[in-house]
Design an enzyme around this catalytic site. Structure first.
Site, mmCIF file in Angstrom:
data_model
loop_
_atom_site.group_PDB
_atom_site.id
_atom_site.type_symbol
_atom_site.label_atom_id
_atom_site.label_comp_id
_atom_site.label_asym_id
_atom_site.label_seq_id
_atom_site.Cartn_x
_atom_site.Cartn_y
_atom_site.Cartn_z
ATOM 1 N N LYS A 145 -4.379 -9.960 -7.052
ATOM 2 C CA LYS A 145 -5.585 -10.099 -6.229
ATOM 3 C C LYS A 145 -6.683 -9.157 -6.732
ATOM 4 C CE LYS A 145 -5.686 -8.246 -2.199
ATOM 5 N NZ LYS A 145 -5.403 -7.768 -0.834
ATOM 6 N N LYS A 160 0.817 -1.219 0.000
ATOM 7 C CA LYS A 160 0.000 0.000 0.000
ATOM 8 C C LYS A 160 0.849 1.266 0.000
ATOM 9 C CE LYS A 160 -4.407 -1.518 1.836
ATOM 10 N NZ LYS A 160 -5.385 -1.397 2.923
ATOM 11 N N LYS A 171 -10.129 -3.358 -4.565
ATOM 12 C CA LYS A 171 -10.837 -2.095 -4.801
ATOM 13 C C LYS A 171 -9.922 -1.074 -5.443
ATOM 14 C CE LYS A 171 -13.442 -2.823 -0.599
ATOM 15 N NZ LYS A 171 -13.588 -2.533 0.822
HETATM 16 P P1 TYM Z 1 -10.800 -5.486 3.477
HETATM 17 O O1 TYM Z 1 -11.792 -4.402 3.679
HETATM 18 O O2 TYM Z 1 -9.662 -5.249 2.537
HETATM 19 O O3 TYM Z 1 -11.507 -6.797 3.026
HETATM 20 C C1 TYM Z 1 -12.617 -7.339 3.745
HETATM 21 C C2 TYM Z 1 -12.569 -8.846 3.707
HETATM 22 O O4 TYM Z 1 -12.537 -9.305 2.352
HETATM 23 C C3 TYM Z 1 -11.426 -10.178 2.164
HETATM 24 N N1 TYM Z 1 -10.910 -10.008 0.806
HETATM 25 C C4 TYM Z 1 -10.745 -11.006 -0.080
HETATM 26 N N2 TYM Z 1 -10.990 -12.335 0.016
HETATM 27 C C5 TYM Z 1 -10.733 -13.092 -1.072
HETATM 28 N N3 TYM Z 1 -10.254 -12.588 -2.253
HETATM 29 C C6 TYM Z 1 -9.982 -11.269 -2.398
HETATM 30 N N4 TYM Z 1 -9.532 -10.793 -3.547
HETATM 31 C C7 TYM Z 1 -10.233 -10.412 -1.266
HETATM 32 N N5 TYM Z 1 -10.093 -9.076 -1.055
HETATM 33 C C8 TYM Z 1 -10.513 -8.851 0.209
HETATM 34 C C9 TYM Z 1 -10.408 -9.757 3.199
HETATM 35 O O5 TYM Z 1 -9.501 -10.802 3.492
HETATM 36 C C10 TYM Z 1 -11.288 -9.407 4.372
HETATM 37 O O6 TYM Z 1 -11.625 -10.570 5.114
HETATM 38 N N6 TYM Z 1 -7.849 -5.236 7.497
HETATM 39 C C11 TYM Z 1 -9.125 -5.728 7.018
HETATM 40 C C12 TYM Z 1 -10.314 -5.232 7.806
HETATM 41 C C13 TYM Z 1 -10.223 -5.426 9.280
HETATM 42 C C14 TYM Z 1 -10.392 -6.653 9.980
HETATM 43 C C15 TYM Z 1 -10.268 -6.326 11.347
HETATM 44 C C16 TYM Z 1 -10.640 -7.965 9.565
HETATM 45 C C17 TYM Z 1 -10.022 -4.449 10.211
HETATM 46 N N7 TYM Z 1 -10.052 -5.000 11.437
HETATM 47 C C18 TYM Z 1 -10.368 -7.309 12.357
HETATM 48 C C19 TYM Z 1 -10.728 -8.943 10.579
HETATM 49 C C20 TYM Z 1 -10.596 -8.612 11.917
HETATM 50 C C21 TYM Z 1 -9.298 -5.277 5.574
HETATM 51 O O7 TYM Z 1 -8.724 -4.310 5.145
HETATM 52 O O8 TYM Z 1 -10.211 -5.968 4.895
#
Ligand code: TYM
Length: 335
Positions: free
Chosen positions: A194, A111, A197
């Site tokens: 991957k 990032k 967004k």
């Molecule tokens: P975020 O917002 O990027 O994504 C949310 C969830 O979607 C999953 N994900 C994917 N799974 C499969 N293939 C993909 N291409 C893909 N892109 C995203 C992510 O693994 C996630 O489960 N840091 C986290 C948010 C967060 C969080 C937490 C998660 C903040 N605090 C505590 C668990 C526990 C994030 O940025 O997810």
């Protein structure tokens, strides 16, 4: 006790990776666990955000999660900034985690990119806030996509270090739950990247607001190779785009990759792609419709998030009180 915590960022529309990697599993886990699901707006501001857009995205993401089947009466759904214990505990964890641990985080490197000096301190400390999200509730299980695995390992390291510092088994070591057939959904334009967004190409991802035509067009334009599909999973080796589309099909249809290949092995993408698009439309269209219904009533969304925040706060506040005592802080918090 079995308690789930998971989060999702309110940045732009949810995509198929978010749905298959996380939300679809969140919905299923509701029957067996106490579930706390969070729209992580504090995490979102680690990169610049337009305030009006952030509010809108927070509602949109909440609407998608509700539309996908999260029941706000049995599960807790809220936005992170309404519960001050997340930020409070994150500070304590900033004083537990070591620079060396954070320096290893691949997501920060991706990032921050080349302009590392210009990244915010918040982006660097992002994983300590994530550890605080989970541990403020003493959550035991965390359903996420594959890309969050390293952050979960760090969460366990922080929990262990805190327990060792204060001489008791205070925090559980939370287990990642990386479930389903599509734990890492790849871009439709590049089977080695991957789905995300932040990809500049709209054609790289299917979003939860795409209509049937958009889904069909994006899948038809998806990058593939000229070979027909193999009859067995081994034949997907070295064919990342084919593997990705077959995995997406299996995850949407809730069957195995072998089942998909038993049906489509030997067929070209001219046959497979429209079939995949049909499965995607059948699954996503009702969610998109329901999301639009929620979006017409923002006050209802706000009321659900407020109610969730109050219930989350009722769990986190006494845990935070114990943490304050262990740490040696004088007095009670006003938050
Ligand atoms: P975020 O917002 O990027 O994504 C949310 C969830 O979607 C999953 N994900 C994917 N799974 C499969 N293939 C993909 N291409 C893909 N892109 C995203 C992510 O693994 C996630 O489960 N840091 C986290 C948010 C967060 C969080 C937490 C998660 C903040 N605090 C505590 C668990 C526990 C994030 O940025 O997810």
């Amino acid at each position: 006790m079995r308690r789930i915590f998971s989060g999702i960022q309110p940045t732009g529309n949810l995509h198929l990776g978010n749905y298959l990697g996380a939300i679809q599993n969140w919905v299923k886990l509701q029957d067996d666990f106490e579930c706390i699901y969070c729209v992580v707006d504090l995490h979102a501001i680690t990169v610049p955000q337009d305030p009006v857009e952030l509010t809108k995205s927070t509602r949109e993401v909440a609407a998608s999660v509700l539309a996908a089947g999260i029941n706000p009466e049995t599960s807790i759904l809220f936005n992170q900034s309404q519960v001050p214990q997340h930020a409070e505990l994150a500070w304590i964890f900033n004083c537990v985690a070591r620079l060396g641990w954070l320096n290893r985080m691949t997501q920060f490197k991706e990032k921050a990119g080349k302009n590392r000096e210009n990244a915010t301190v918040g982006l660097y400390a992002y994983p300590t806030l994530m550890a605080a999200d989970i541990l403020a509730y003493k959550a035991t299980h965390v359903p996420v996509g594959d890309d969050q695995k390293q952050h979960l390992e760090l969460t366990r390291d922080i929990a262990q270090a805190f327990n060792a510092m204060y001489g008791e088994e205070f925090f559980p070591l939370p287990e990642p739950q990386i479930l389903g057939k599509a734990t890492r959904v790849m871009s439709l334009r590049d089977g080695n990247a991957k789905m995300s967004k932040s990809d500049p190409s709209e054609y790289s991802r299917i979003t939860m607001t795409d209509d049937a035509d958009a889904i069909m067009t994006k899948i038809k334009k998806a990058k593939t190779d000229p070979e027909p599909l193999p009859s067995e999973a081994d034949g997907l080796e070295g064919r990342p785009e084919a593997r990705n589309l077959v995995s997406i099909y299996a995850a949407l249809a809730e069957c195995s990759v072998d089942d998909v290949l038993a049906e489509y092995g030997g067929q070209g993408f001219g046959v497979f792609k429209p079939a995949l698009a049909e499965v995607a439309i059948a699954k996503l269209a009702p969610i998109t419709d329901q999301m639009n219904v929620y979006m017409q009533d923002p006050q209802q969304i706000d009321a659900i998030l407020k109610d969730g925040a109050e219930r989350a706060h009722a769990i986190a506040q006494p845990i935070m009180g114990d943490i304050r005592r262990l740490t040696g802080f004088l007095g009670a918090s006003l938050g």
